[in-house]
Write a protein that holds these residues in place. Sequence first.
Motif, PDB file in Angstrom:
ATOM      1  N   GLU A 175      36.214  -4.474 -43.819  1.00 22.69           N
ATOM      2  CA  GLU A 175      36.007  -3.584 -44.959  1.00 22.69           C
ATOM      3  C   GLU A 175      35.346  -2.266 -44.541  1.00 22.69           C
ATOM      4  OE1 GLU A 175      33.367  -5.180 -47.944  1.00 22.69           O
ATOM      5  OE2 GLU A 175      33.307  -3.222 -48.953  1.00 22.69           O
ATOM      6  N   ILE A 176      34.403  -2.368 -43.653  1.00 28.68           N
ATOM      7  CA  ILE A 176      33.561  -1.187 -43.396  1.00 28.68           C
ATOM      8  C   ILE A 176      34.093  -0.294 -42.279  1.00 28.68           C
ATOM      9  CG2 ILE A 176      31.222  -0.661 -42.485  1.00 28.68           C
ATOM     10  CD1 ILE A 176      30.522  -2.938 -44.689  1.00 28.68           C
ATOM     11  N   SER A 177      34.964  -0.842 -41.423  1.00 31.96           N
ATOM     12  CA  SER A 177      35.466  -0.025 -40.319  1.00 31.96           C
ATOM     13  C   SER A 177      36.478   1.006 -40.798  1.00 31.96           C
ATOM     14  CB  SER A 177      36.105  -0.923 -39.252  1.00 31.96           C
ATOM     15  OG  SER A 177      37.105  -1.723 -39.839  1.00 31.96           O
ATOM     16  N   THR A 178      36.550   2.116 -40.043  1.00 33.81           N
ATOM     17  CA  THR A 178      37.571   3.122 -40.337  1.00 33.81           C
ATOM     18  C   THR A 178      38.652   3.110 -39.253  1.00 33.81           C
ATOM     19  OG1 THR A 178      36.232   4.785 -39.193  1.00 33.81           O
ATOM     20  CG2 THR A 178      35.977   4.647 -41.576  1.00 33.81           C
ATOM     21  N   MET A 209      28.730   2.389 -44.060  1.00 29.89           N
ATOM     22  CA  MET A 209      29.926   2.673 -44.853  1.00 29.89           C
ATOM     23  C   MET A 209      30.119   4.175 -45.087  1.00 29.89           C
ATOM     24  SD  MET A 209      31.226   0.674 -48.252  1.00 29.89           S
ATOM     25  CE  MET A 209      29.890  -0.441 -48.257  1.00 29.89           C
ATOM     26  N   LEU A 218      33.564  -8.335 -43.576  1.00 26.47           N
ATOM     27  CA  LEU A 218      32.680  -7.152 -43.580  1.00 26.47           C
ATOM     28  C   LEU A 218      33.122  -6.147 -42.521  1.00 26.47           C
ATOM     29  CD1 LEU A 218      29.192  -8.942 -43.842  1.00 26.47           C
ATOM     30  CD2 LEU A 218      30.557  -7.962 -45.691  1.00 26.47           C
ATOM     31  N   TYR A 219      33.420  -6.642 -41.322  1.00 24.29           N
ATOM     32  CA  TYR A 219      33.902  -5.730 -40.264  1.00 24.29           C
ATOM     33  C   TYR A 219      35.170  -5.014 -40.737  1.00 24.29           C
ATOM     34  CZ  TYR A 219      31.129  -8.695 -36.997  1.00 24.29           C
ATOM     35  OH  TYR A 219      30.146  -9.402 -36.357  1.00 24.29           O
ATOM     36  N   LEU A 260      25.847  -5.989 -40.086  1.00 20.52           N
ATOM     37  CA  LEU A 260      26.331  -5.779 -41.456  1.00 20.52           C
ATOM     38  C   LEU A 260      25.835  -6.841 -42.431  1.00 20.52           C
ATOM     39  CD1 LEU A 260      30.072  -4.768 -40.748  1.00 20.52           C
ATOM     40  CD2 LEU A 260      28.104  -3.263 -41.091  1.00 20.52           C
ATOM     41  N   TYR A 295      35.841  -0.982 -35.321  1.00 24.61           N
ATOM     42  CA  TYR A 295      35.751  -2.451 -35.251  1.00 24.61           C
ATOM     43  C   TYR A 295      36.512  -2.932 -34.012  1.00 24.61           C
ATOM     44  CZ  TYR A 295      36.887  -7.317 -36.630  1.00 24.61           C
ATOM     45  OH  TYR A 295      37.078  -8.688 -36.652  1.00 24.61           O
ATOM     46  N   ARG A 317      24.805  -2.014 -44.312  1.00 32.48           N
ATOM     47  CA  ARG A 317      26.205  -1.907 -44.770  1.00 32.48           C
ATOM     48  C   ARG A 317      26.415  -0.608 -45.539  1.00 32.48           C
ATOM     49  NH1 ARG A 317      26.243  -7.278 -46.357  1.00 32.48           N
ATOM     50  NH2 ARG A 317      26.221  -6.831 -48.571  1.00 32.48           N
ATOM     51  N   GLN A 318      25.492  -0.325 -46.453  1.00 31.03           N
ATOM     52  CA  GLN A 318      25.628   0.897 -47.267  1.00 31.03           C
ATOM     53  C   GLN A 318      25.626   2.133 -46.373  1.00 31.03           C
ATOM     54  OE1 GLN A 318      26.306   0.453 -50.320  1.00 31.03           O
ATOM     55  NE2 GLN A 318      25.824  -1.734 -50.203  1.00 31.03           N
TER      56      GLN A 318
END
Length: 171
Positions: free
Chosen positions: A146-149, A96, A143-144, A86, A103, A92-93
């Motif tokens: 923010e980007i994880s679902t 996302m 970052l992990y 990331l 994560y 990242r983009q």
Amino acid sequence: MINQTDSIILIGPMGSGKTSTGRILAKEMGYVFADTDEEVVERTGVSIAYIFDVEGESGFRQREHQALMKLLSKNNAVIATGGGILTYDENRQIIMGHKNVVYLKTSLEKQIERATVSDNRPLLIDADPALKLQELMLTREPLYEEISTIKIDTDQSAPYEIALEIIDKLG
Ligand code: S3P
């Protein structure tokens, strides 16, 4: 533009168990397993440490990005990524935009216990591994997060249990 697929992307730091959990998860789901580090090594025929030596970290990140793009073109894959994936903006983009980004949350203590210093982990070779992992976590954890679902705590569980928990959370 990458198509949305049902693929599952595993993110998290070195020593979080992305590869071992990913292999089991893929088997349980009948998906193929893929790993960006393995893809880079396979495509170049040399170790990650060698790439860092010759091309620096930025050279490795370019290659890691190409590997990610290739693996994301597969359908129904479990994709384990390197801990620094990331840090590259475009990754990242792209990540996302995916719905199954898992994560594997891991304490520093467990990372230190699990992350063996190897040719796959040159960032730990010339440094105090504990200090380096701590330093990396400071910038990467947000970052992990923010980007994880989906987030899974891995400290108390074995890879098989983690894989089952992921399947449960995928619904
Ligand atoms: C890295 C993690 C490694 C590998 C490379 C860089 C990182 O993968 O991609 O050594 O920057 O955290 P693992 O997370 O699978 O160990």
